[in-house]
Design a protein around this motif. Structure first.
Motif, PDB file in Angstrom:
ATOM      1  N   GLN A 186     -45.750 -12.503  29.573  1.00 36.69           N
ATOM      2  CA  GLN A 186     -45.137 -13.463  30.476  1.00 36.69           C
ATOM      3  C   GLN A 186     -44.645 -14.688  29.694  1.00 36.69           C
ATOM      4  O   GLN A 186     -45.032 -14.911  28.542  1.00 36.69           O
ATOM      5  N   PRO A 187     -43.779 -15.513  30.313  1.00 33.18           N
ATOM      6  CA  PRO A 187     -43.100 -16.587  29.569  1.00 33.18           C
ATOM      7  C   PRO A 187     -44.016 -17.594  28.888  1.00 33.18           C
ATOM      8  O   PRO A 187     -43.755 -18.006  27.757  1.00 33.18           O
ATOM      9  N   SER A 188     -45.087 -18.035  29.552  1.00 29.72           N
ATOM     10  CA  SER A 188     -45.941 -19.059  28.941  1.00 29.72           C
ATOM     11  C   SER A 188     -46.650 -18.532  27.703  1.00 29.72           C
ATOM     12  O   SER A 188     -46.819 -19.262  26.710  1.00 29.72           O
ATOM     13  N   VAL A 189     -47.059 -17.261  27.730  1.00 34.17           N
ATOM     14  CA  VAL A 189     -47.706 -16.673  26.561  1.00 34.17           C
ATOM     15  C   VAL A 189     -46.711 -16.560  25.407  1.00 34.17           C
ATOM     16  O   VAL A 189     -47.022 -16.900  24.261  1.00 34.17           O
ATOM     17  N   ALA A 190     -45.500 -16.083  25.707  1.00 36.28           N
ATOM     18  CA  ALA A 190     -44.476 -15.952  24.660  1.00 36.28           C
ATOM     19  C   ALA A 190     -44.155 -17.321  24.051  1.00 36.28           C
ATOM     20  O   ALA A 190     -44.047 -17.455  22.822  1.00 36.28           O
ATOM     21  N   TRP A 191     -44.017 -18.336  24.895  1.00 38.22           N
ATOM     22  CA  TRP A 191     -43.706 -19.682  24.398  1.00 38.22           C
ATOM     23  C   TRP A 191     -44.854 -20.210  23.551  1.00 38.22           C
ATOM     24  O   TRP A 191     -44.636 -20.801  22.484  1.00 38.22           O
ATOM     25  N   PHE A 192     -46.074 -20.000  24.012  1.00 35.70           N
ATOM     26  CA  PHE A 192     -47.236 -20.484  23.270  1.00 35.70           C
ATOM     27  C   PHE A 192     -47.299 -19.846  21.886  1.00 35.70           C
ATOM     28  O   PHE A 192     -47.501 -20.532  20.876  1.00 35.70           O
ATOM     29  N   LEU A 193     -47.128 -18.545  21.818  1.00 34.54           N
ATOM     30  CA  LEU A 193     -47.188 -17.853  20.524  1.00 34.54           C
ATOM     31  C   LEU A 193     -46.131 -18.389  19.572  1.00 34.54           C
ATOM     32  O   LEU A 193     -46.382 -18.558  18.374  1.00 34.54           O
ATOM     33  N   SER A 194     -44.951 -18.663  20.096  1.00 33.02           N
ATOM     34  CA  SER A 194     -43.879 -19.176  19.251  1.00 33.02           C
ATOM     35  C   SER A 194     -44.139 -20.605  18.796  1.00 33.02           C
ATOM     36  O   SER A 194     -44.062 -20.912  17.599  1.00 33.02           O
ATOM     37  N   GLU A 195     -44.468 -21.491  19.739  1.00 30.41           N
ATOM     38  CA  GLU A 195     -44.568 -22.917  19.431  1.00 30.41           C
ATOM     39  C   GLU A 195     -45.851 -23.285  18.686  1.00 30.41           C
ATOM     40  O   GLU A 195     -45.828 -24.143  17.804  1.00 30.41           O
ATOM     41  N   GLY A 206     -46.462 -19.828  15.640  1.00 28.22           N
ATOM     42  CA  GLY A 206     -45.370 -19.389  14.768  1.00 28.22           C
ATOM     43  C   GLY A 206     -45.138 -17.893  14.821  1.00 28.22           C
ATOM     44  O   GLY A 206     -44.667 -17.289  13.850  1.00 28.22           O
ATOM     45  N   VAL A 207     -45.434 -17.275  15.954  1.00 30.34           N
ATOM     46  CA  VAL A 207     -45.299 -15.832  16.113  1.00 30.34           C
ATOM     47  C   VAL A 207     -44.147 -15.547  17.062  1.00 30.34           C
ATOM     48  O   VAL A 207     -44.103 -16.060  18.187  1.00 30.34           O
ATOM     49  N   ASP A 208     -43.192 -14.751  16.609  1.00 29.12           N
ATOM     50  CA  ASP A 208     -42.080 -14.334  17.446  1.00 29.12           C
ATOM     51  C   ASP A 208     -42.560 -13.211  18.346  1.00 29.12           C
ATOM     52  O   ASP A 208     -42.844 -12.106  17.885  1.00 29.12           O
ATOM     53  N   ILE A 218     -52.516 -10.791  20.982  1.00 25.53           N
ATOM     54  CA  ILE A 218     -52.576 -12.217  21.335  1.00 25.53           C
ATOM     55  C   ILE A 218     -53.809 -12.859  20.715  1.00 25.53           C
ATOM     56  O   ILE A 218     -53.737 -13.953  20.126  1.00 25.53           O
ATOM     57  N   TYR A 219     -54.932 -12.194  20.841  1.00 24.66           N
ATOM     58  CA  TYR A 219     -56.183 -12.722  20.301  1.00 24.66           C
ATOM     59  C   TYR A 219     -56.068 -12.972  18.800  1.00 24.66           C
ATOM     60  O   TYR A 219     -56.473 -14.027  18.290  1.00 24.66           O
ATOM     61  N   LYS A 220     -55.505 -12.014  18.075  1.00 26.72           N
ATOM     62  CA  LYS A 220     -55.369 -12.158  16.621  1.00 26.72           C
ATOM     63  C   LYS A 220     -54.487 -13.352  16.266  1.00 26.72           C
ATOM     64  O   LYS A 220     -54.810 -14.124  15.349  1.00 26.72           O
ATOM     65  N   ALA A 221     -53.377 -13.521  16.985  1.00 27.38           N
ATOM     66  CA  ALA A 221     -52.481 -14.650  16.697  1.00 27.38           C
ATOM     67  C   ALA A 221     -53.205 -15.980  16.899  1.00 27.38           C
ATOM     68  O   ALA A 221     -53.048 -16.919  16.103  1.00 27.38           O
ATOM     69  N   LEU A 222     -54.007 -16.067  17.944  1.00 22.16           N
ATOM     70  CA  LEU A 222     -54.725 -17.309  18.223  1.00 22.16           C
ATOM     71  C   LEU A 222     -55.836 -17.554  17.207  1.00 22.16           C
ATOM     72  O   LEU A 222     -55.976 -18.675  16.685  1.00 22.16           O
ATOM     73  N   ARG A 223     -56.626 -16.530  16.909  1.00 24.44           N
ATOM     74  CA  ARG A 223     -57.704 -16.694  15.934  1.00 24.44           C
ATOM     75  C   ARG A 223     -57.163 -17.022  14.550  1.00 24.44           C
ATOM     76  O   ARG A 223     -57.763 -17.818  13.802  1.00 24.44           O
ATOM     77  N   ILE A 277     -51.118 -25.275  28.035  1.00 20.88           N
ATOM     78  CA  ILE A 277     -49.845 -25.975  27.805  1.00 20.88           C
ATOM     79  C   ILE A 277     -49.781 -27.232  28.670  1.00 20.88           C
ATOM     80  O   ILE A 277     -49.372 -28.311  28.204  1.00 20.88           O
ATOM     81  N   THR A 278     -50.187 -27.121  29.930  1.00 22.39           N
ATOM     82  CA  THR A 278     -50.159 -28.269  30.838  1.00 22.39           C
ATOM     83  C   THR A 278     -51.099 -29.366  30.366  1.00 22.39           C
ATOM     84  O   THR A 278     -50.765 -30.563  30.411  1.00 22.39           O
ATOM     85  N   LEU A 279     -52.297 -28.977  29.899  1.00 26.53           N
ATOM     86  CA  LEU A 279     -53.239 -29.980  29.397  1.00 26.53           C
ATOM     87  C   LEU A 279     -52.702 -30.647  28.138  1.00 26.53           C
ATOM     88  O   LEU A 279     -52.825 -31.871  27.963  1.00 26.53           O
TER      89      LEU A 279
END
Length: 391
Positions: A56-65, A68-70, A105-110, A334-336
């Motif tokens: 979904q859009p918020s996850v995609a935006w978060f990974l990018s911003e 640094g994951v496309d 997603i988990y790997k990108a965040l960790r 993102i909102t916080l």
């Protein structure tokens, strides 16, 4: 990356729970320059063979911003939806979406969060909020922070500190799940699902499936995984039966891969052969280690108690039909992030955050409950305390 300023009144943050909800917040607030630490009760990184997620859009935006994951490079595109009938006929309609795995997603965040900020195998046993701070208790030690974020999932142990009236309820049905390496599928069967998000709506049941990334996030055809979900009604005694593992140990509200009891697996295959269209039945037959989760509901009327916040599934538990659990958690973070960056005081930021996220959470919650009823899936709902403990 985003240009940030340090928020007022907050310098230290403690996060309870190190799954996606906790990690979204940890990564975003670290970007603000805050001293953030995550405490997770389980040990080690989970197996990357978990369930798929509609990107979904918020996850995609978060990974990018923030990471640094496309997202386009770590997700599997679909171009159409296809709807099976019981006899195997198919109706197809164009609809572009992207599918990703929980593990990607988990790997990108960790990988983004500094390792020294993540403390696994350390459960938070108690929380003490105060008007301008909070204390996290870990056994005999205590950590005072300016802000505590509860992100310990649908069976949250600490939700009651903010919303004591909002215990989780069992919705009367479960989601069986399976993940299969694409290479293990017969080529003709795999071809039925390529570029497709597939559905079957039967009598009080729904089955859906799509391809997700394989090992290390690979999206190359032939190296992906097939992810399927099958919603089936189950009353409380049946739930207890199917979540009791092959060793006779009860898991309550879920059953991890590799533990399904032989008779439960046999019953699942029998049900598949009698109720599912052939291609979907074959997916169940090719799944070595199906797993399952109980479908739960929880709705809160508050997400904040002074400097203690609820986020993700610790606040609103939304049904998987919405494809919004990860999206909601990312949007909470993102909102916080933006609220703290822009407000004149931390308390003003937290009030604004709560107002926005309560409205969004309530809307998604209502959507999920409505979808469950329209599909004829909702059964005899019951408090979680009467059907077992979290797995």
């Amino acid at each position: 990356m985003l240009t940030v300023t340090t928020p007022p009144d907050i310098s230290t943050v403690g996060i309870v729970g190190g799954s996606l909800g906790g990690l979204f917040h940890a990564v975003a607030l670290t970007e603000l320059g805050l001293d953030v630490h995550v405490w997770e009760r389980s040990t080690g990184r989970p197996d990357d063979r978990g369930a798929g997620i509609v990107l979904q859009p918020s996850v995609a935006w978060f990974l990018s911003e923030f990471c640094g994951v496309d997202a386009d490079q770590v997700s599997v595109p679909v171009t159409h939806r296809q709807f099976f009938t019981r006899t195997g006929n198919v109706r197809i309609m164009p609809m572009r979406q992207q599918m990703i795995s929980w593990g990607t997603i988990y790997k990108a965040l960790r990988d983004t969060l500094p390792a020294e900020r993540y403390h696994d195998g350390q459960p938070v046993t108690a929380l003490t909020p105060t008007p301008a701070a909070a204390t996290l208790h870990l056994g005999s030690t205590a950590h005072a922070v300016d802000l505590a974020i509860v992100a310990d999932g649908s069976a949250s142990l600490h939700r009651g500190l903010v919303a004591p009236e909002s215990a989780s309820r069992y919705a009367g049905y479960v989601a069986y799940r399976g993940v299969i390496d694409e290479a293990d599928l017969p080529q003709e069967l795999a071809a039925c699902f390529r570029d497709r998000f597939s559905f079957y709506d039967g009598d009080r049941t729904q089955f859906l499936c799509y391809f997700i990334p394989g090992d290390f996030g690979t999206t190359a055809p032939g190296h992906r995984r097939m992810n399927w979900v099958w919603y089936v009604r189950a009353d409380a005694p049946e739930l207890e039966h199917i979540t009791t593992d092959r060793n006779g140990i009860g898991h309550g509200l879920s059953l991890p891969p590799g533990l399904i009891a032989p008779q439960v697996r046999t019953d699942l295959l029998t049900r598949a052969r009698s109720t599912l269209p052939q291609p979907l039945r074959e997916l169940v037959e090719h799944t070595r280690e199906p797993f399952l989760q109980a479908i739960l509901d929880a709705r809160v009327t508050r997400m904040r108690n002074d400097r203690l916040l609820l986020t993700g599934d610790a606040a609103f538990v939304v049904r998987p039909h919405t494809a919004a659990s990860a999206e909601k958690a990312a949007a909470d973070a993102i909102t916080l992030f933006h609220a703290l960056r822009q407000a004149q005081s931390a308390d003003a930021a937290l009030r604004a955050w709560e107002q926005l996220r309560l409205a969004e959470g309530a809307a998604i919650y209502g959507q999920g409950v409505g979808l469950g009823h329209r599909l004829g899936l909702s059964g005899m709902e019951a408090p979680v305390s009467t059907v077992g403990r979290a797995g």
